[in-house]
Write a protein that holds these residues in place. Sequence first.
Motif, PDB file in Angstrom:
ATOM      1  N   VAL A 207       0.884  -0.974   0.407  1.00  0.00           N
ATOM      2  CA  VAL A 207       0.146   0.021   0.147  1.00  0.00           C
ATOM      3  C   VAL A 207       0.852   1.275  -0.210  1.00  0.00           C
ATOM      4  N   THR A 208       1.913   1.237   1.388  1.00  0.00           N
ATOM      5  CA  THR A 208       3.086   2.462   1.246  1.00  0.00           C
ATOM      6  C   THR A 208       3.349   2.330   0.008  1.00  0.00           C
ATOM      7  N   THR A 209       3.977   1.166  -1.285  1.00  0.00           N
ATOM      8  CA  THR A 209       4.817   1.694  -2.238  1.00  0.00           C
ATOM      9  C   THR A 209       3.722   2.062  -3.977  1.00  0.00           C
ATOM     10  N   TRP A 210       2.641   2.100  -3.574  1.00  0.00           N
ATOM     11  CA  TRP A 210       1.857   2.072  -4.457  1.00  0.00           C
ATOM     12  C   TRP A 210       1.383   3.408  -4.293  1.00  0.00           C
ATOM     13  N   CYS A 211       1.227   4.273  -3.313  1.00  0.00           N
ATOM     14  CA  CYS A 211       1.597   5.626  -2.495  1.00  0.00           C
ATOM     15  C   CYS A 211       1.889   6.009  -3.146  1.00  0.00           C
ATOM     16  N   TRP A 212       3.664   5.905  -2.689  1.00  0.00           N
ATOM     17  CA  TRP A 212       4.642   6.420  -3.671  1.00  0.00           C
ATOM     18  C   TRP A 212       4.538   6.597  -4.758  1.00  0.00           C
ATOM     19  N   THR A 213       4.350   5.115  -5.342  1.00  0.00           N
ATOM     20  CA  THR A 213       4.241   5.538  -7.068  1.00  0.00           C
ATOM     21  C   THR A 213       3.528   6.389  -7.949  1.00  0.00           C
ATOM     22  N   ILE A 214       2.277   6.484  -7.120  1.00  0.00           N
ATOM     23  CA  ILE A 214       1.513   7.180  -7.708  1.00  0.00           C
ATOM     24  C   ILE A 214       1.669   8.826  -7.430  1.00  0.00           C
ATOM     25  N   ALA A 215       2.526   9.369  -6.686  1.00  0.00           N
ATOM     26  CA  ALA A 215       2.868  10.573  -5.606  1.00  0.00           C
ATOM     27  C   ALA A 215       4.218  10.998  -6.212  1.00  0.00           C
ATOM     28  N   SER A 216       4.529   9.654  -7.302  1.00  0.00           N
ATOM     29  CA  SER A 216       6.201   9.791  -8.001  1.00  0.00           C
ATOM     30  C   SER A 216       5.576  10.276  -9.530  1.00  0.00           C
ATOM     31  N   LEU A 217       4.400  10.240 -10.212  1.00  0.00           N
ATOM     32  CA  LEU A 217       3.784   9.778 -11.460  1.00  0.00           C
ATOM     33  C   LEU A 217       3.649  11.884 -11.315  1.00  0.00           C
ATOM     34  N   GLY A 218       3.080  11.754 -10.382  1.00  0.00           N
ATOM     35  CA  GLY A 218       2.701  13.189 -10.173  1.00  0.00           C
ATOM     36  C   GLY A 218       3.414  14.313 -10.191  1.00  0.00           C
ATOM     37  N   LEU A 219       4.565  14.204  -9.484  1.00  0.00           N
ATOM     38  CA  LEU A 219       5.487  15.162  -9.657  1.00  0.00           C
ATOM     39  C   LEU A 219       6.624  14.978 -10.598  1.00  0.00           C
ATOM     40  N   ILE A 220       6.355  13.542 -11.680  1.00  0.00           N
ATOM     41  CA  ILE A 220       7.294  13.600 -12.983  1.00  0.00           C
ATOM     42  C   ILE A 220       6.098  14.196 -13.566  1.00  0.00           C
ATOM     43  N   GLY A 221       5.325  14.403 -13.435  1.00  0.00           N
ATOM     44  CA  GLY A 221       4.319  14.667 -15.053  1.00  0.00           C
ATOM     45  C   GLY A 221       2.842  14.241 -15.610  1.00  0.00           C
ATOM     46  N   ILE A 222       3.299  13.246 -14.887  1.00  0.00           N
ATOM     47  CA  ILE A 222       2.310  12.336 -15.770  1.00  0.00           C
ATOM     48  C   ILE A 222       0.801  12.077 -15.856  1.00  0.00           C
ATOM     49  N   PRO A 223       0.255  12.715 -16.888  1.00  0.00           N
ATOM     50  CA  PRO A 223      -1.828  12.734 -16.636  1.00  0.00           C
ATOM     51  C   PRO A 223      -2.103  11.942 -16.800  1.00  0.00           C
ATOM     52  N   PRO A 224      -2.835  11.659 -15.447  1.00  0.00           N
ATOM     53  CA  PRO A 224      -4.068  13.015 -15.084  1.00  0.00           C
ATOM     54  C   PRO A 224      -3.891  13.599 -14.254  1.00  0.00           C
ATOM     55  N   THR A 225      -2.618  13.576 -12.752  1.00  0.00           N
ATOM     56  CA  THR A 225      -2.249  14.358 -12.460  1.00  0.00           C
ATOM     57  C   THR A 225      -2.513  15.693 -12.544  1.00  0.00           C
ATOM     58  N   GLY A 226      -2.102  15.784 -10.912  1.00  0.00           N
ATOM     59  CA  GLY A 226      -2.370  17.532 -10.818  1.00  0.00           C
ATOM     60  C   GLY A 226      -0.384  18.098 -11.474  1.00  0.00           C
ATOM     61  N   GLY A 227       0.141  17.222 -11.092  1.00  0.00           N
ATOM     62  CA  GLY A 227       1.869  17.724 -11.931  1.00  0.00           C
ATOM     63  C   GLY A 227       1.974  17.917 -13.074  1.00  0.00           C
ATOM     64  N   PHE A 228       1.071  16.708 -13.505  1.00  0.00           N
ATOM     65  CA  PHE A 228       0.969  17.479 -15.433  1.00  0.00           C
ATOM     66  C   PHE A 228       0.430  18.866 -15.641  1.00  0.00           C
ATOM     67  N   VAL A 229      -1.050  18.751 -15.180  1.00  0.00           N
ATOM     68  CA  VAL A 229      -1.653  20.152 -15.514  1.00  0.00           C
ATOM     69  C   VAL A 229      -0.742  21.295 -15.239  1.00  0.00           C
ATOM     70  N   SER A 230      -0.497  21.271 -13.658  1.00  0.00           N
ATOM     71  CA  SER A 230       0.337  22.606 -13.501  1.00  0.00           C
ATOM     72  C   SER A 230       1.597  22.243 -14.760  1.00  0.00           C
ATOM     73  N   LYS A 231       2.506  21.188 -14.604  1.00  0.00           N
ATOM     74  CA  LYS A 231       3.778  22.054 -15.402  1.00  0.00           C
ATOM     75  C   LYS A 231       2.949  21.932 -17.475  1.00  0.00           C
ATOM     76  N   TRP A 232       1.601  21.197 -17.743  1.00  0.00           N
ATOM     77  CA  TRP A 232       1.920  22.131 -18.652  1.00  0.00           C
ATOM     78  C   TRP A 232       1.282  23.123 -18.964  1.00  0.00           C
ATOM     79  N   GLN A 233       0.761  23.676 -18.014  1.00  0.00           N
ATOM     80  CA  GLN A 233       0.433  25.494 -17.518  1.00  0.00           C
ATOM     81  C   GLN A 233       1.659  26.271 -17.698  1.00  0.00           C
ATOM     82  N   LEU A 234       2.773  25.659 -16.880  1.00  0.00           N
ATOM     83  CA  LEU A 234       3.989  26.463 -16.788  1.00  0.00           C
ATOM     84  C   LEU A 234       5.229  26.688 -17.959  1.00  0.00           C
ATOM     85  N   ALA A 235       4.588  25.259 -18.945  1.00  0.00           N
ATOM     86  CA  ALA A 235       5.490  25.701 -20.017  1.00  0.00           C
ATOM     87  C   ALA A 235       4.907  26.159 -21.095  1.00  0.00           C
ATOM     88  N   THR A 236       3.656  26.355 -21.027  1.00  0.00           N
ATOM     89  CA  THR A 236       2.914  26.982 -22.102  1.00  0.00           C
ATOM     90  C   THR A 236       2.946  28.623 -22.231  1.00  0.00           C
TER      91      THR A 236
END
Length: 488
Positions: free
Chosen positions: A369-398
């Motif tokens: 459970v902990t490792t899956w939570c880590w994985t999902i958060a990691s994907l968000g920090l990388i900026g993989i859709p559909p996470t919030g990290g992807f949306v924010s980094k898209w806006q920043l690059a645009t």
Amino acid sequence: MNILLLLAIFWPAIAGVATFFLPAARENRSLRGILTNAALALEVLLVLLLCFAQGQSVTLLEMTPTLHVVLRVDTVGCIFAVLMSIMWLLSSIFAREYMAHDRNERFYQVFFMTVLSALIGQCYAASMVTLYVFYEMMTLLSVPMVMHERTPQAVAAGIKYLVYSIFGAMLGLLGIFFFNYYLGTVNFVPGGVAAGMAVPQGLLLITFLVIIGFGTKAGMFPMHGWLPTAHPVAPAPASAVLSGVITKAGVLAVLRVIYFLVGAQTLRGTWVQTAFLTLALVTVFMGSMLAYREPLLKKRLAYSTVSQVSYVLFGLGLMVPTGFSGAMLHVVAHSVIKDALFLCAGAIIHQTGKTYVRELRGIGKQMPVTTWCWTIASLGLIGIPPTGGFVSKWQLATGSLTAGLGALSVIGPVVLIISALLTAAYLLPVTINGFFPGSDYDYASLENKEAGRLMTVPMIVLAVGVVFTGILAKPLMQAIAAAAASVL
């Protein structure tokens, strides 16, 4: 509504101090935890109610005709206050199990609550003086959280944190004097006070120094040195809010100076904007590279914060609506993601005693459970859709590509992409080696190390939040767009 505003600011401190001295809670750790969680849940409700009281203000003190301690509710303050109070509640729930055998937990708790009051006060600050008062309170009250373990390393880290923070705050105090001289006031006005006036070089220099000063709390180069020292030695619940929330206090201060005091229109196209953006991009790359090279788990996350918070500063430095939107979205996304990652790291350390990344081989089998939570958060920090990290980094690059800043407009997205690749390189090995330790791994020695519900539930909520901040980003973007329209 004025009473509600004051209650939202001072309630956490009142509740924290009352719980500390309450005879029934003094010896009953479980009761203290329940009372603290209940108080923080009420705080979330209070700041949510204030979102419907836009424009309400309270003047606490008029020191001179131009220097006021005044509070006001606005969209920017509401976003920060709601985010901070929710992160505080989840960290508090996690701490009940994490610190169950900590002899100094009662002292940690009272400082934990009073720091939130200082942060909420900063959110609703309507003048530079008010912001400075609450900013300094937050710094002084958060030092015991860094030094909580009371080891030589923790004490040294706390002193370093205090020295850096005070130096940065002194630059903010210097700004109060000179802003009042140049602008005639230090009260915040959407769009800034200096809009339309001739800008002396002295005002630009002071603005840059103030940005550096408040950028210290946000971990911006060259004042980032405290962060990778302080975060790893603090307890995991403290590390989570230090990284995910308290760094945003510096971001909020920079935002207020640029968009509510001096004015983005005044700074756009000046050397201050160029220097600010350059420092932010240097920090983004440097933090990612240092995180990639760091073997200690919590210190790796601390270097990651150095990088990721400067994404926000970069967006603010673009001084265009899309960049502002990306910055505000990344404030939310990064807080949720980094709180999740630090709580996951804390759970791993608490349950296994393993502190280095190389030791985490097979952790996915022991703590799925902990490792899956880590994985999902990691994907968000990388900026993989559909996470919030992807949306924010898209806006920043645009925002960068449309800002019209010459080479910086192109360099910005390039650095963000390189940083994203480095982020994947320093976060995903925990997942890969955790779930796929290899054929030579001793599977027979595996045992379940998963933490209890008080630790796993906050991690799961945050992991869900990583995805939901992307899927449900539109309502938040609409609120941010309204704020951007008032300052740009």
